[in-house]
Scaffold this motif. Structure first.
Motif, mmCIF file in Angstrom:
data_model
loop_
_atom_site.group_PDB
_atom_site.id
_atom_site.type_symbol
_atom_site.label_atom_id
_atom_site.label_comp_id
_atom_site.label_asym_id
_atom_site.label_seq_id
_atom_site.Cartn_x
_atom_site.Cartn_y
_atom_site.Cartn_z
ATOM 1 N N PRO A 52 15.066 -0.822 -0.776
ATOM 2 C CA PRO A 52 14.150 -0.724 0.297
ATOM 3 C C PRO A 52 13.423 0.843 -0.156
ATOM 4 O O PRO A 52 13.699 1.925 -1.153
ATOM 5 C CB PRO A 52 15.578 -0.622 1.104
ATOM 6 N N GLY A 53 12.807 1.096 0.341
ATOM 7 C CA GLY A 53 11.585 2.269 0.114
ATOM 8 C C GLY A 53 10.616 2.422 -1.268
ATOM 9 O O GLY A 53 9.945 2.980 -1.282
ATOM 10 N N THR A 54 10.604 1.771 -1.281
ATOM 11 C CA THR A 54 9.685 1.289 -2.831
ATOM 12 C C THR A 54 8.157 1.430 -2.245
ATOM 13 O O THR A 54 7.887 -0.057 -1.492
ATOM 14 C CB THR A 54 9.708 0.448 -3.449
ATOM 15 N N VAL A 55 7.468 1.982 -2.781
ATOM 16 C CA VAL A 55 5.279 1.529 -2.381
ATOM 17 C C VAL A 55 5.425 1.099 -3.451
ATOM 18 O O VAL A 55 5.167 1.141 -4.889
ATOM 19 C CB VAL A 55 4.869 3.503 -2.466
ATOM 20 N N LEU A 56 5.048 -0.351 -3.593
ATOM 21 C CA LEU A 56 4.497 -1.128 -3.870
ATOM 22 C C LEU A 56 3.120 -0.986 -5.113
ATOM 23 O O LEU A 56 2.665 -1.231 -5.494
ATOM 24 C CB LEU A 56 4.233 -2.493 -3.961
ATOM 25 N N PHE A 57 1.849 -0.507 -3.425
ATOM 26 C CA PHE A 57 0.683 -0.029 -4.326
ATOM 27 C C PHE A 57 0.328 1.128 -2.636
ATOM 28 O O PHE A 57 0.750 0.743 -1.870
ATOM 29 C CB PHE A 57 -0.207 -0.572 -4.122
ATOM 30 N N GLY A 58 -0.479 1.752 -3.565
ATOM 31 C CA GLY A 58 -1.139 2.538 -2.536
ATOM 32 C C GLY A 58 -2.159 2.319 -1.887
ATOM 33 O O GLY A 58 -3.080 1.875 -2.634
ATOM 34 N N GLU A 59 -2.976 3.204 -0.594
ATOM 35 C CA GLU A 59 -4.350 2.676 0.476
ATOM 36 C C GLU A 59 -4.982 3.540 -1.061
ATOM 37 O O GLU A 59 -4.878 4.643 -1.530
ATOM 38 C CB GLU A 59 -3.896 3.298 1.133
#
Length: 220
Positions: free
Chosen positions: A33-40
């Motif tokens: 949980p809390g993993t950023v897979l990709f950013g805007e």
């Protein structure tokens, strides 16, 4: 795994042989949980299919305020748009809980689309469905009052993520109050007021990371 892929909107019209082709270019990955897979605004290099868990898709304003756009659950896919148009990501994606995903990278994915028109057509259908949802959301923000928006958002989550047992639908949602308020387009205080009212009427019952919707009370 074939049965799981068959439930994905992008691939539900494909034959077993075509689904096997999709699996060949997929990589199964587990994330905490809390993993950023990709950013805007990042370049798109892969898209994802949710096997288990949940992912929030969100944007941030220039002032850093977060807006949750949607939640992807098992059977949903996300991140295709940047691969198709070559542009930057239109939103960020972050796991809400332990999640198991299929990751498909850009180059083999585009090759698959060129070789299989049915897959390309399925993606167009899915993107059209999402565009209609976006248009409906804009319409809701324009014409519906706060209470109706909260209730409609809860029902939408129930329809997408809920499990029905008679007149009750149990919805597992790993969103906090801030994120639920963002999805409904209301202030957190208003969300809390509406939820308390629905709970007092017996429409909603709350548990840990889930709520239960009583359809008989809702209709009443």
């Amino acid at each position: 795994m074939i049965d799981r892929l068959r439930k994905v909107g992008l691939f539900d019209s494909l034959s077993e042989e075509q689904l096997e082709q999709v699996l060949k270019i997929s990589q199964r990955r587990a994330f905490p949980p809390g993993t950023v897979l990709f950013g805007e605004k990042e370049p798109g290099t892969a898209f994802y299919i949710v096997l288990s868990g949940s992912i929030k898709l969100f944007t941030r304003s220039a002032a850093g305020e977060e807006k949750v756009l949607s939640v992807a659950g098992p059977g949903d896919s996300f991140g295709e748009l940047a691969l198709l148009d070559g542009g930057p990501r239109s939103a960020s994606a972050q796991t809400l809980e332990p999640s198991l995903l299929l990751e498909i990278s850009s180059e083999p994915f585009m090759g698959l689309l060129q070789a299989h028109f049915d897959i390309a057509r399925g993606i167009l259908v899915e993107l059209c469905r999402r565009l209609r949802q976006t248009n409906e959301h804009v319409n809701d923000l324009t014409f519906l009052d706060d209470r109706t928006r909260v209730l409609k958002n809860l029902i939408a989550l129930a329809n997408k993520h809920g499990k029905r047992d008679g007149l009750f639908i149990t919805i597992h949602v790993a969103l906090n109050y801030d994120e639920l308020a963002q999805m409904a387009g209301v202030d957190k205080r208003i969300l809390s007021d509406v939820l308390r009212e629905l709970e007092s009427r017996g429409v909603l019952q709350f548990g840990l990371n889930e709520y239960k919707l009583n359809l008989s009370k809702l209709r009443g």
